[in-house]
Write a protein that holds these residues in place. Structure first.
Motif, PDB file in Angstrom:
ATOM      1  N   GLN A 120      93.144  28.184  -0.231  1.00  0.00           N
ATOM      2  CA  GLN A 120      94.408  28.301  -0.963  1.00  0.00           C
ATOM      3  C   GLN A 120      94.648  27.054  -1.810  1.00  0.00           C
ATOM      4  N   CYS A 121      94.887  27.270  -3.091  1.00  0.00           N
ATOM      5  CA  CYS A 121      95.133  26.189  -4.045  1.00  0.00           C
ATOM      6  C   CYS A 121      96.314  26.580  -4.931  1.00  0.00           C
ATOM      7  N   LEU A 134      94.303  21.890 -11.156  1.00  0.00           N
ATOM      8  CA  LEU A 134      94.106  22.631  -9.914  1.00  0.00           C
ATOM      9  C   LEU A 134      94.198  21.658  -8.743  1.00  0.00           C
ATOM     10  N   TYR A 135      95.092  21.965  -7.795  1.00  0.00           N
ATOM     11  CA  TYR A 135      95.300  21.128  -6.618  1.00  0.00           C
ATOM     12  C   TYR A 135      94.920  21.910  -5.363  1.00  0.00           C
ATOM     13  N   TYR A 136      94.581  21.150  -4.330  1.00  0.00           N
ATOM     14  CA  TYR A 136      94.189  21.723  -3.048  1.00  0.00           C
ATOM     15  C   TYR A 136      95.424  21.784  -2.150  1.00  0.00           C
ATOM     16  N   ASP A 146      99.151  15.329  -3.856  1.00  0.00           N
ATOM     17  CA  ASP A 146      98.232  16.444  -3.658  1.00  0.00           C
ATOM     18  C   ASP A 146      96.843  16.083  -4.166  1.00  0.00           C
ATOM     19  N   LEU A 149      91.603  18.813  -7.665  1.00  0.00           N
ATOM     20  CA  LEU A 149      90.255  19.364  -7.605  1.00  0.00           C
ATOM     21  C   LEU A 149      89.622  19.440  -8.991  1.00  0.00           C
ATOM     22  N   THR A 364      99.746  29.986  -7.933  1.00  0.00           N
ATOM     23  CA  THR A 364      98.847  29.888  -6.784  1.00  0.00           C
ATOM     24  C   THR A 364      97.506  30.519  -7.121  1.00  0.00           C
ATOM     25  N   ASP A 366      94.064  31.693  -4.819  1.00  0.00           N
ATOM     26  CA  ASP A 366      93.358  31.837  -3.549  1.00  0.00           C
ATOM     27  C   ASP A 366      92.029  32.532  -3.808  1.00  0.00           C
ATOM     28  N   ALA A 373      85.168  27.397  -6.388  1.00  0.00           N
ATOM     29  CA  ALA A 373      86.431  26.924  -6.960  1.00  0.00           C
ATOM     30  C   ALA A 373      86.338  26.821  -8.475  1.00  0.00           C
TER      31      ALA A 373
END
Length: 392
Positions: A120-121, A134-136, A146, A149, A364, A366, A373
């Motif tokens: 989930q990102c 894009l964050y994790y 955060d 990525l 979001t 996923d 990713a």
């Protein structure tokens, strides 16, 4: 010795090595006086480099098991930065995302996600700078600490639009070592191509024993990009109201990756290879029941058809609480499997990638196996480009 003291010493060792690296690679425009340099053999080694392998394996294993989330998981990366022996044992202990469901090293961003549960990102959009980060994690944290990525910047050109994807949110140069790949759209914004940068990996594999500067690993030459996949949005000629329809042909992922079950070899689970370009001997050993023609057939993803909600008077999908705002950009992708193929029934409905809005400029993302990713992020940012021919 406590685990915190070990991690503190590791950080000091990493900082010391980083200072040596920066001094050795620094450039100057003036002529410096000749100085006697100390041979590498005479540089004192850290006492951590001479630990017994059994003790070192136990220390790194404990660090990997205790630090399961970012930013604390940076300690695992620090272990791999100490020396060659530490790096080898760390790479042996840390599993790939498909097996552990965690993202640790940058290479994890190009490896398939887990099979059981998605990673989930979330994505933050900055309209002023035309960037997408894009964050994790489940959602933005209050401390804004955060884990970043990937980042993408939109560049509009005369006949197309490019999304440059990088590991850094500030450096989007294609000559940089942080350059990962790009997404290019056509003139109408209905067709996209995903390109993966292979320069750094190919250079490193060609000379594995040679230490390379980051700029040498990504020289200022045209990147050796390979096509990962193609995204197509269907034209809405009749201008009917409804969700967008899209298809993603993943050239680097065979259809057998979602049909064949992972095989077990000597008690170790071995998944079917996500790349159709692997050697035939390895493929035959892992998925013996798949025909050769099916191995070479790429995986095609399609958006899951929503249902019309009479009370809300809108199209709805079950995002399981991960999407809270209605948007034309929301979608779920499933594998487009022909009914003639003997695929498990759940594979027809298994959501491989879902993307949706939860707030102003926050979305979001996923994803799960067989997407990585990088591939999932490229597919999601394609929805941000203007598509006048697809809107109702």
């Amino acid at each position: 010795m406590s685990l915190k003291s070990i991690l503190r010493d590791l950080k000091e060792v990493r900082d010391g090595l980083g200072g040596i690296s920066k001094r050795s690679w620094s450039k100057s425009s003036h002529i410096a006086p000749d100085q006697t340099t100390t041979p590498l053999e005479n540089i004192p080694q850290s006492p951590w480099a001479s630990l017994p392998p059994e003790l070192l394996h136990d220390i790194i294993r404990r660090v990997e098991e205790s630090e399961t989330s970012w930013p604390a998981r940076a300690a695992v990366v620090s272990c791999a930065s100490v020396c060659k022996s530490w790096r080898g044992i760390t790479m042996e202990i840390v599993k790939i995302p498909e097996q552990c469901g965690k993202l640790t090293f940058p290479i994890s961003l190009k490896q398939p996600g887990p099979r059981d549960s998605p990673i989930q990102c979330f994505i933050k959009r900055n309209r002023a700078t035309a960037t997408y980060i894009l964050y994790y994690g489940l959602m933005p944290s209050e401390t804004e600490n955060d884990k970043l990525l990937l980042a993408a910047r939109r560049i509009r050109r005369a006949t197309c639009t490019d999304f440059i994807i990088s590991l850094s949110g500030k450096n989007f140069s294609r000559s940089s070592s942080t350059y990962v790949g790009k997404l290019r759209s056509g003139f109408l914004g209905t067709k996209f191509t995903i390109y993966d940068n292979q320069t750094a990996s190919s250079t490193t594999q060609a000379q594995p024993n040679r230490r390379l500067h980051p700029k040498q690993a990504a020289p200022k030459l045209p990147a050796n990009s390979s096509t990962v996949g193609n995204i197509t949005y269907e034209l809405n000629v009749l201008r009917t109201r409804g969700p967008r329809r899209m298809h993603c042909a993943m050239d680097s992922i065979p259809l057998s990756s979602v049909i064949a079950e992972p095989s077990v070899v000597q008690g170790i689970e071995v998944s079917s290879s996500p790349s159709p370009k692997e050697k035939s001997s390895a493929t035959d050993r892992e998925i013996p029941d798949i025909s050769p023609s099916l191995r070479d057939q790429p995986l095609v993803l399609k958006n899951k058809s929503p249902r019309w909600h009479e009370q809300l008077q809108c199209w709805c999908l079950n995002f399981k609480g991960r999407v809270t705002v209605a948007s034309v950009k929301n979608f779920q992708l499933v594998a487009d499997i022909d009914t003639s193929l003997e695929a498990p029934p759940e594979e027809h409905e298994r959501v491989i990638l879902q993307f949706g809005k939860i707030g102003k400029d926050i979305f979001t993302m996923d994803y799960r196996y067989p997407l990585s990713a990088f591939q999932a992020f490229a597919i999601c940012i394609s929805s941000f480009d203007t598509k006048p021919a697809c809107e109702g």
